[in-house]
Design a protein around this motif. Structure first.
Motif, PDB file in Angstrom:
ATOM      1  N   LEU A 193      -5.654  23.698  71.308  1.00 57.80           N
ATOM      2  CA  LEU A 193      -6.573  23.182  72.314  1.00 57.80           C
ATOM      3  C   LEU A 193      -6.876  24.201  73.400  1.00 57.80           C
ATOM      4  CD1 LEU A 193      -5.129  19.565  72.678  1.00 57.80           C
ATOM      5  CD2 LEU A 193      -7.133  20.329  71.351  1.00 57.80           C
ATOM      6  N   SER A 194      -5.986  25.140  73.641  1.00 58.34           N
ATOM      7  CA  SER A 194      -6.216  26.136  74.682  1.00 58.34           C
ATOM      8  C   SER A 194      -7.014  27.330  74.175  1.00 58.34           C
ATOM      9  CB  SER A 194      -4.889  26.625  75.262  1.00 58.34           C
ATOM     10  OG  SER A 194      -4.120  27.221  74.226  1.00 58.34           O
ATOM     11  N   GLY A 195      -7.369  27.317  72.914  1.00 59.81           N
ATOM     12  CA  GLY A 195      -8.159  28.413  72.363  1.00 59.81           C
ATOM     13  C   GLY A 195      -7.349  29.575  71.857  1.00 59.81           C
ATOM     14  N   ILE A 196      -6.000  29.473  71.892  1.00 63.45           N
ATOM     15  CA  ILE A 196      -5.149  30.567  71.417  1.00 63.45           C
ATOM     16  C   ILE A 196      -4.952  30.420  69.917  1.00 63.45           C
ATOM     17  CG2 ILE A 196      -2.878  31.657  71.608  1.00 63.45           C
ATOM     18  CD1 ILE A 196      -2.746  30.578  74.463  1.00 63.45           C
ATOM     19  N   PRO A 197      -5.233  31.462  69.170  1.00 68.17           N
ATOM     20  CA  PRO A 197      -5.075  31.353  67.707  1.00 68.17           C
ATOM     21  C   PRO A 197      -3.603  31.176  67.335  1.00 68.17           C
ATOM     22  CG  PRO A 197      -5.534  33.619  68.334  1.00 68.17           C
ATOM     23  CD  PRO A 197      -5.717  32.791  69.579  1.00 68.17           C
ATOM     24  N   THR A 198      -3.335  30.363  66.346  1.00 66.31           N
ATOM     25  CA  THR A 198      -1.974  30.097  65.843  1.00 66.31           C
ATOM     26  C   THR A 198      -1.934  30.395  64.350  1.00 66.31           C
ATOM     27  OG1 THR A 198      -2.506  27.780  65.435  1.00 66.31           O
ATOM     28  CG2 THR A 198      -1.560  28.321  67.579  1.00 66.31           C
ATOM     29  N   THR A 199      -0.744  30.661  63.892  1.00 69.00           N
ATOM     30  CA  THR A 199      -0.523  30.968  62.474  1.00 69.00           C
ATOM     31  C   THR A 199       0.362  29.909  61.858  1.00 69.00           C
ATOM     32  OG1 THR A 199      -0.693  33.324  62.932  1.00 69.00           O
ATOM     33  CG2 THR A 199       0.298  32.692  60.822  1.00 69.00           C
ATOM     34  N   ILE A 200      -0.050  29.393  60.743  1.00 68.37           N
ATOM     35  CA  ILE A 200       0.740  28.385  60.021  1.00 68.37           C
ATOM     36  C   ILE A 200       1.640  29.103  59.025  1.00 68.37           C
ATOM     37  CG2 ILE A 200       0.656  26.411  58.463  1.00 68.37           C
ATOM     38  CD1 ILE A 200      -2.024  25.670  59.673  1.00 68.37           C
ATOM     39  N   ILE A 201       2.944  28.889  59.137  1.00 69.13           N
ATOM     40  CA  ILE A 201       3.916  29.516  58.231  1.00 69.13           C
ATOM     41  C   ILE A 201       4.093  28.631  57.016  1.00 69.13           C
ATOM     42  CG2 ILE A 201       6.294  30.342  57.988  1.00 69.13           C
ATOM     43  CD1 ILE A 201       6.334  30.773  60.981  1.00 69.13           C
ATOM     44  N   PRO A 202       3.858  29.159  55.825  1.00 68.34           N
ATOM     45  CA  PRO A 202       4.058  28.349  54.621  1.00 68.34           C
ATOM     46  C   PRO A 202       5.488  27.846  54.533  1.00 68.34           C
ATOM     47  CG  PRO A 202       2.917  30.399  54.100  1.00 68.34           C
ATOM     48  CD  PRO A 202       3.394  30.506  55.514  1.00 68.34           C
ATOM     49  N   PRO A 203       5.704  26.712  53.899  1.00 72.36           N
ATOM     50  CA  PRO A 203       7.077  26.158  53.815  1.00 72.36           C
ATOM     51  C   PRO A 203       8.050  27.099  53.130  1.00 72.36           C
ATOM     52  CG  PRO A 203       5.433  24.517  53.171  1.00 72.36           C
ATOM     53  CD  PRO A 203       4.710  25.810  53.305  1.00 72.36           C
ATOM     54  N   GLU A 204       7.585  27.826  52.086  1.00 71.67           N
ATOM     55  CA  GLU A 204       8.526  28.688  51.377  1.00 71.67           C
ATOM     56  C   GLU A 204       8.959  29.870  52.219  1.00 71.67           C
ATOM     57  OE1 GLU A 204       4.258  29.271  50.094  1.00 71.67           O
ATOM     58  OE2 GLU A 204       5.725  27.656  50.112  1.00 71.67           O
ATOM     59  N   GLU A 205       8.118  30.336  53.195  1.00 71.81           N
ATOM     60  CA  GLU A 205       8.505  31.442  54.053  1.00 71.81           C
ATOM     61  C   GLU A 205       9.416  30.999  55.193  1.00 71.81           C
ATOM     62  OE1 GLU A 205       5.269  33.673  55.434  1.00 71.81           O
ATOM     63  OE2 GLU A 205       4.373  34.044  53.465  1.00 71.81           O
ATOM     64  N   SER A 206       9.329  29.757  55.608  1.00 76.07           N
ATOM     65  CA  SER A 206      10.153  29.266  56.710  1.00 76.07           C
ATOM     66  C   SER A 206      11.476  28.689  56.231  1.00 76.07           C
ATOM     67  CB  SER A 206       9.388  28.191  57.488  1.00 76.07           C
ATOM     68  OG  SER A 206       9.091  27.100  56.623  1.00 76.07           O
ATOM     69  N   LYS A 207      11.716  28.748  54.925  1.00 79.72           N
ATOM     70  CA  LYS A 207      12.946  28.206  54.386  1.00 79.72           C
ATOM     71  C   LYS A 207      14.129  29.052  54.827  1.00 79.72           C
ATOM     72  CE  LYS A 207      15.109  26.860  50.027  1.00 79.72           C
ATOM     73  NZ  LYS A 207      14.960  26.820  48.552  1.00 79.72           N
ATOM     74  N   GLY A 208      15.195  28.414  55.314  1.00 77.92           N
ATOM     75  CA  GLY A 208      16.356  29.146  55.788  1.00 77.92           C
ATOM     76  C   GLY A 208      17.191  29.705  54.652  1.00 77.92           C
ATOM     77  N   ARG A 209      18.063  30.665  55.000  1.00 76.90           N
ATOM     78  CA  ARG A 209      18.947  31.270  54.021  1.00 76.90           C
ATOM     79  C   ARG A 209      20.314  30.609  54.084  1.00 76.90           C
ATOM     80  NH1 ARG A 209      16.586  36.101  56.311  1.00 76.90           N
ATOM     81  NH2 ARG A 209      15.175  37.121  54.828  1.00 76.90           N
ATOM     82  N   SER A 210      20.967  30.544  52.922  1.00 77.27           N
ATOM     83  CA  SER A 210      22.309  29.991  52.856  1.00 77.27           C
ATOM     84  C   SER A 210      23.315  31.016  53.366  1.00 77.27           C
ATOM     85  CB  SER A 210      22.645  29.587  51.419  1.00 77.27           C
ATOM     86  OG  SER A 210      22.670  30.734  50.576  1.00 77.27           O
ATOM     87  N   LEU A 211      24.548  30.559  53.580  1.00 72.96           N
ATOM     88  CA  LEU A 211      25.593  31.473  54.037  1.00 72.96           C
ATOM     89  C   LEU A 211      25.875  32.550  52.994  1.00 72.96           C
ATOM     90  CD1 LEU A 211      28.098  28.918  55.639  1.00 72.96           C
ATOM     91  CD2 LEU A 211      26.469  30.412  56.803  1.00 72.96           C
ATOM     92  N   PHE A 212      25.787  32.189  51.716  1.00 72.35           N
ATOM     93  CA  PHE A 212      26.007  33.172  50.658  1.00 72.35           C
ATOM     94  C   PHE A 212      24.920  34.237  50.679  1.00 72.35           C
ATOM     95  CE2 PHE A 212      25.208  34.619  46.289  1.00 72.35           C
ATOM     96  CZ  PHE A 212      26.444  35.193  46.008  1.00 72.35           C
ATOM     97  N   GLN A 213      23.664  33.824  50.875  1.00 76.01           N
ATOM     98  CA  GLN A 213      22.572  34.793  50.935  1.00 76.01           C
ATOM     99  C   GLN A 213      22.725  35.729  52.129  1.00 76.01           C
ATOM    100  OE1 GLN A 213      19.283  32.037  50.936  1.00 76.01           O
ATOM    101  NE2 GLN A 213      18.877  32.338  48.737  1.00 76.01           N
ATOM    102  N   LEU A 214      23.148  35.183  53.262  1.00 73.96           N
ATOM    103  CA  LEU A 214      23.369  36.036  54.431  1.00 73.96           C
ATOM    104  C   LEU A 214      24.512  37.023  54.184  1.00 73.96           C
ATOM    105  CD1 LEU A 214      23.021  33.374  57.267  1.00 73.96           C
ATOM    106  CD2 LEU A 214      21.367  35.138  56.646  1.00 73.96           C
ATOM    107  N   ALA A 215      25.566  36.567  53.487  1.00 73.15           N
ATOM    108  CA  ALA A 215      26.679  37.464  53.174  1.00 73.15           C
ATOM    109  C   ALA A 215      26.242  38.581  52.228  1.00 73.15           C
ATOM    110  CB  ALA A 215      27.829  36.665  52.557  1.00 73.15           C
ATOM    111  N   VAL A 216      25.385  38.255  51.259  1.00 74.87           N
ATOM    112  CA  VAL A 216      24.882  39.271  50.333  1.00 74.87           C
ATOM    113  C   VAL A 216      24.046  40.304  51.073  1.00 74.87           C
ATOM    114  CG1 VAL A 216      23.359  39.666  48.357  1.00 74.87           C
ATOM    115  CG2 VAL A 216      24.972  37.763  48.319  1.00 74.87           C
ATOM    116  N   ILE A 217      23.228  39.842  52.007  1.00 78.21           N
ATOM    117  CA  ILE A 217      22.395  40.766  52.784  1.00 78.21           C
ATOM    118  C   ILE A 217      23.269  41.706  53.610  1.00 78.21           C
ATOM    119  CG2 ILE A 217      20.719  40.920  54.665  1.00 78.21           C
ATOM    120  CD1 ILE A 217      19.489  38.308  53.626  1.00 78.21           C
ATOM    121  N   ARG A 218      24.312  41.159  54.256  1.00 83.75           N
ATOM    122  CA  ARG A 218      25.204  42.007  55.048  1.00 83.75           C
ATOM    123  C   ARG A 218      25.956  42.994  54.161  1.00 83.75           C
ATOM    124  NH1 ARG A 218      26.067  37.080  58.115  1.00 83.75           N
ATOM    125  NH2 ARG A 218      27.779  36.540  56.706  1.00 83.75           N
ATOM    126  N   PHE A 219      26.328  42.542  52.962  1.00 81.64           N
ATOM    127  CA  PHE A 219      27.056  43.433  52.061  1.00 81.64           C
ATOM    128  C   PHE A 219      26.157  44.574  51.587  1.00 81.64           C
ATOM    129  CE2 PHE A 219      28.652  44.680  47.854  1.00 81.64           C
ATOM    130  CZ  PHE A 219      29.979  44.961  48.163  1.00 81.64           C
TER     131      PHE A 219
END
Length: 379
Positions: free
Chosen positions: A4-30
């Motif tokens: 309503l204020s005229g500022i453009p917004t971006t819609i994040i698809p559901p698959e991109e906003s999906k959180g990571r599990s603890l195992f996935q975070l551990a794999v990334i850190r490893f």
């Protein structure tokens, strides 16, 4: 799209906003731990070298080369051209004939032998029995069979790691040693992991008299001499490869049980355990679903320390004559044998020690990476 204020917004698809599990975070850190990833690569290369290397080289671990005893490591093929003449003369002496001519052209040799009476053509077997020659054939017969002209192939052999005191290729022996050491290390660690985790979790969670009795049992087992236990089991069940990792695993689970028990004592007072009890879960369900999964971090890290310890225990048993026996071998047995020849033949010790030390460092780096990945608060 704009609001309503005229500022453009971006819609994040559901698959991109999906959180990571603890195992996935551990794999990334490893994966971000370069030392741990390098350890994984090196350990994989050593495993491929040990298990698939024998299919690449032409020598077997129990193949004996009498002509190449205590040969130092070299990138050049053997035999050398300047030694073939002496080798051929020695073979001719064993065949009780006189060597008159000998020449080598590439990988082919020609020779002329003579005797006072007719030579049996089967005497060419003496030349094929030598490690240096093969496919020896009679091309011409002179003086009523007293002189034979021979031709055959010169067998070129590579010994990149040298040979041992029995004339066996040390590279093939190191490959076999890696197979046995890594297999015993992994299997014995799995045995200790399975027994120790369950035993320690039950002891720590139930507590009270049950915990007291179970811990006293561990102290009794600690007091038993390890070698005496091995001797008794060998007498009853016989010496076998499976028995080695079963015996080692049956001893190593004691440390694993005490570590898991300490972790369980800290976990049983947490809020999620109280919530599970309030929901009516049985003790075994709580241990299986909540206690054991939350002790995996320290357990996995401890396993990376147990594997090299198990390899050392196996070498100790082999040194006493209770482990792997000839012609089989392991890194520990090779290191024990190489220590006696360190002054005269240092390559006996250098090559198996390099593989063992590199494996040890790789497992330590992997253990540190798993510790940081599974519990980043401890960094």
């Amino acid at each position: 799209m704009t609001d309503l204020s005229g500022i453009p917004t971006t819609i994040i698809p559901p698959e991109e906003s999906k959180g990571r599990s603890l195992f996935q975070l551990a794999v990334i850190r490893f994966r971000r731990n370069y030392a741990a990833m390098a350890g994984c690569v090196v350990l994989l290369l050593i495993t491929l070298f040990s298990f698939f290397g024998p299919y690449v080289i032409s020598h077997k671990y129990d193949e004996v080369f009498p002509s190449y005893v205590n040969v130092p490591p070299s990138l050049e093929p053997l035999p050398r051209a300047d030694t073939l003449g002496d080798v051929m003369k020695g073979v001719a002496d064993r065949a009780r004939v006189e060597l008159r001519e000998f020449a080598v052209d590439g990988n082919t040799f020609t020779a002329t032998i003579h005797a006072d009476k007719a030579i049996d053509p089967r005497s060419t077997r003496y030349f094929d029995r030598a490690n240096e020659f093969d496919n020896t054939q009679v091309t011409a017969t002179e003086e009523d069979g007293k002189t034979l002209k021979l031709t055959g192939d010169v067998k070129r052999e590579y010994f990149l790691f040298g040979t041992d005191q029995n004339g066996r290729d040390l590279m093939a022996r190191v490959m076999l040693g890696g197979q046995i050491s890594l297999t015993i290390g992994c299997l014995a660690s799995l045995v200790s992991l399975f027994i120790g985790v369950i035993y320690g979790a039950i002891s720590g969670y139930l507590g009270g008299r049950v915990d007291n009795v179970m811990m006293r049992l561990i102290e009794i087992l600690y007091s038993l001499p390890f070698v005496f236990l091995v001797v008794v089991l060998v007498v009853f069940f016989g010496r076998s490869f499976i028995l080695i990792f079963l015996v080692i695993g049956a001893v190593e689970w004691l440390d694993m049980a005490r570590i898991v028990r300490g972790q369980t004592l800290a976990l049983k007072r947490r809020e999620f355990i109280g919530a599970a009890q309030a929901l009516g879960l049985t003790d075994w369900q709580i241990i299986r679903r909540h206690i054991i999964p939350n002790t995996i971090g320290p357990v996995v890290i401890f396993v990376t320390v147990v594997v090299p310890k198990v390899i050392l225990l196996e070498s100790f048993l082999s040194f006493l004559g209770l482990g792997v026996q000839e012609p089989l071998t392991s890194w520990g047995a090779l290191i024990s044998a190489g220590a006696d020849k360190m002054q005269s033949s240092p390559w006996y010790l250098i090559f198996p020690a390099i593989f063992f030390v590199v494996t040890l460092f790789s497992l330590n780096f992997i253990g540190d990476g798993l510790r940081d990945a599974l519990d980043p608060k401890d960094r």
